[in-house]
Write an enzyme that holds these catalytic residues in place. Structure first.
Site, PDB file in Angstrom:
ATOM      1  N   ARG A 221      -8.291  -8.986  -3.627  1.00  0.00           N
ATOM      2  CA  ARG A 221      -7.279  -8.093  -2.953  1.00  0.00           C
ATOM      3  C   ARG A 221      -6.427  -9.640  -2.526  1.00  0.00           C
ATOM      4  NH1 ARG A 221      -8.960  -5.640  -5.250  1.00  0.00           N
ATOM      5  NH2 ARG A 221      -9.709  -3.381  -4.584  1.00  0.00           N
ATOM      6  N   GLU A 250       1.906  -5.573  -4.914  1.00  0.00           N
ATOM      7  CA  GLU A 250       2.121  -5.189  -6.843  1.00  0.00           C
ATOM      8  C   GLU A 250       2.754  -4.044  -6.865  1.00  0.00           C
ATOM      9  OE1 GLU A 250      -2.399  -5.200  -7.021  1.00  0.00           O
ATOM     10  OE2 GLU A 250      -2.820  -7.287  -6.614  1.00  0.00           O
ATOM     11  N   HIS A 269      -3.474  -7.645 -12.123  1.00  0.00           N
ATOM     12  CA  HIS A 269      -4.144  -6.745 -11.375  1.00  0.00           C
ATOM     13  C   HIS A 269      -5.553  -6.260 -12.691  1.00  0.00           C
ATOM     14  CE1 HIS A 269      -6.594  -4.989  -7.768  1.00  0.00           C
ATOM     15  NE2 HIS A 269      -7.178  -4.878  -8.449  1.00  0.00           N
TER      16      HIS A 269
HETATM   17  O1  LIG Z   1      -9.932  -4.384  -7.703  1.00  0.00           O
HETATM   18  C1  LIG Z   1     -10.450  -3.667  -8.230  1.00  0.00           C
HETATM   19  C2  LIG Z   1     -11.806  -3.206  -7.657  1.00  0.00           C
HETATM   20  O2  LIG Z   1     -11.802  -3.105  -6.476  1.00  0.00           O
HETATM   21  O3  LIG Z   1     -13.041  -2.833  -7.911  1.00  0.00           O
END
Ligand SMILES: O=CC(=O)O
Length: 304
Positions: A221, A250, A269
């Site tokens: 993150r 994001e 992401h």
């Molecule tokens: O970001 C992706 C997840 O949390 O699996």
């Protein structure tokens, strides 16, 4: 669905829009929510409006977008999908690592020349420090075996039990201190979940501990890394480069300084986004939901 029939569950799948309309009789039916890409937002109002809700299954591993205490306070169980996401996220991490090492994104548009100053760094026999040995960290370590990486692992404190068998399998050396991992690594891969304890885990001090030739890769993150400190570290040559699949916010605003730096790769992401993973995540969620509705142990229950 096959499993649902076997257990004689009658599922009626409701689209979120249907629930948003003022149709109380529909809301009263809802026993499970499958959160697809963090939607809908689970807040007090929502929880109060679903009196029969028993379980929330998340389409991924990170639960930082949820108020776990609030949800648990309503007696609702929670599950994530750590197994479904591990291969695709580990692939994303490796793709970023290799692209950054060989400056692929920076160089790719210039197909007509190859300047001598476009030298990258070697990955073979480099030292990779993986921060977090969950299912994704382990899959990254597995992938590096063929590059003869020296892999060192730092388990964060929410992995209180060392996974010595896995360490041996991937030829990893456990590193008790984050500081020494940062000092030794040519590549630092951040794979921990975002929690109050890991927010800005990698800040100015940590970047200063890294080698000036090191690359920071973040696939967890954005907020695990102090982004302002990262901009300065990249501008001042404190570290060589960064490759980020996650940022905050994001997406980043178009004029964000990170987007102006040459030694950064940013992807939107992408981590788990493959067709196969999307299918597997849904299967894992359905398994958890069915278990919860039958009062059976949930394979991936997330507890406070
Ligand atoms: O970001 C992706 C997840 O949390 O699996």
């Amino acid at each position: 669905m096959r499993r649902a029939r076997a257990l004689d569950i009658q599922m009626q799948i409701l689209k979120w829009d249907e629930l948003l309309e003022d149709r109380k009789y529909l809301r009263d039916k809802v026993q499970a929510i499958y959160l697809w890409w963090h939607k809908p937002v689970v807040d007090r109002e929502l929880l109060q409006s679903l009196p029969n809700l028993k379980v929330i299954a998340n389409s991924g591993v990170g639960m930082d977008h949820l108020d776990l205490k609030l949800i648990a306070g309503f007696g609702v169980k929670m599950a994530n999908a750590p197994h479904a996401v591990s291969n695709s996220t580990a692939d994303t991490g490796m793709a970023l690592l290799l692209a950054s090492a060989r400056r692929i994104i920076e160089v790719a548009p210039n197909v007509e020349y190859c300047e001598a100053d476009l030298l990258g760094v070697e990955v073979t026999r480099a030292t990779l420090g993986i921060i977090g040995m969950g299912s994704i960290g382990y899959k990254i370590a597995l992938r590096t075996a063929c590059l003869k990486y020296s892999v060192i692992l730092f388990y964060f404190f929410f992995f209180p039990v060392r996974k010595e068998q896995e360490e041996q399998l991937v030829g990893a050396t456990y590193c008790g201190k984050l500081e020494s991992l940062l000092q030794q690594s040519d590549f630092v891969m951040v794979v921990v979940s975002l929690t109050p304890q890991t927010r800005k885990l990698i800040g100015k001090r940590e970047m200063e501990l890294m080698k000036p030739t090191a690359t920071l890769i973040n696939i967890s993150r954005g907020a695990v890394v102090d982004q302002e400190a990262l901009v300065s570290a990249l501008q001042d040559g404190v570290i060589r480069a960064a490759a980020l699949d996650v940022t905050y916010p994001e997406p980043l605003p178009r004029d964000h300084p990170l987007l102006k730096l040459k030694n950064v790769i940013i992807t939107p992401h992408l981590g788990i986004k493959t067709e196969k993973t999307a299918r597997m995540i849904t299967e894992e969620a359905v398994e958890n939901i069915l278990a919860a509705l039958h009062g059976l142990p949930m394979p991936n229950e997330v507890k406070l």
